[in-house]
Design an enzyme around this catalytic site. Sequence first.
Site, PDB file in Angstrom:
ATOM      1  CB  CYS A  66      -0.992  -0.022   1.164  1.00  0.00           C
ATOM      2  SG  CYS A  66      -0.256   0.246   2.772  1.00  0.00           S
ATOM      3  NE  ARG A  67      -0.298   7.451   1.979  1.00  0.00           N
ATOM      4  CZ  ARG A  67       0.407   8.253   2.783  1.00  0.00           C
ATOM      5  NH1 ARG A  67       1.384   8.975   2.311  1.00  0.00           N
ATOM      6  NH2 ARG A  67       0.118   8.338   4.064  1.00  0.00           N
TER       7      ARG A  67
END
Length: 101
Positions: A66-67
């Site tokens: 993810c980020r």
Amino acid sequence: MEEIKTITTEELKKKLEAGEKPEMVDVREDHEVAMGMIPGAKHIKMGDIPVHLDYFDKDKEYIFICRSSGRSGNVCHYLQEQGYKVRNMVGGMLEWTGETE
């Protein structure tokens, strides 16, 4: 709760450069992956994981991305509880220095 295995962005980059094809799943939202994903990663948004359990094979290990590694960590906990082999990419795309597509 069993600890989640992790992989660093550098370790993953080295695997890819060595020609390995790990199972990678990017759990970010559509607008985030539009800015670039690791080549070879499959996009399944975090909220869509429960309805896509049939995609996952309990004999394979999946690397979640993810980020910043928070959401992917949550997904790892959820799937590990279901009996899947998971690994969280620590640092997420914020720390990824490799190729994106």
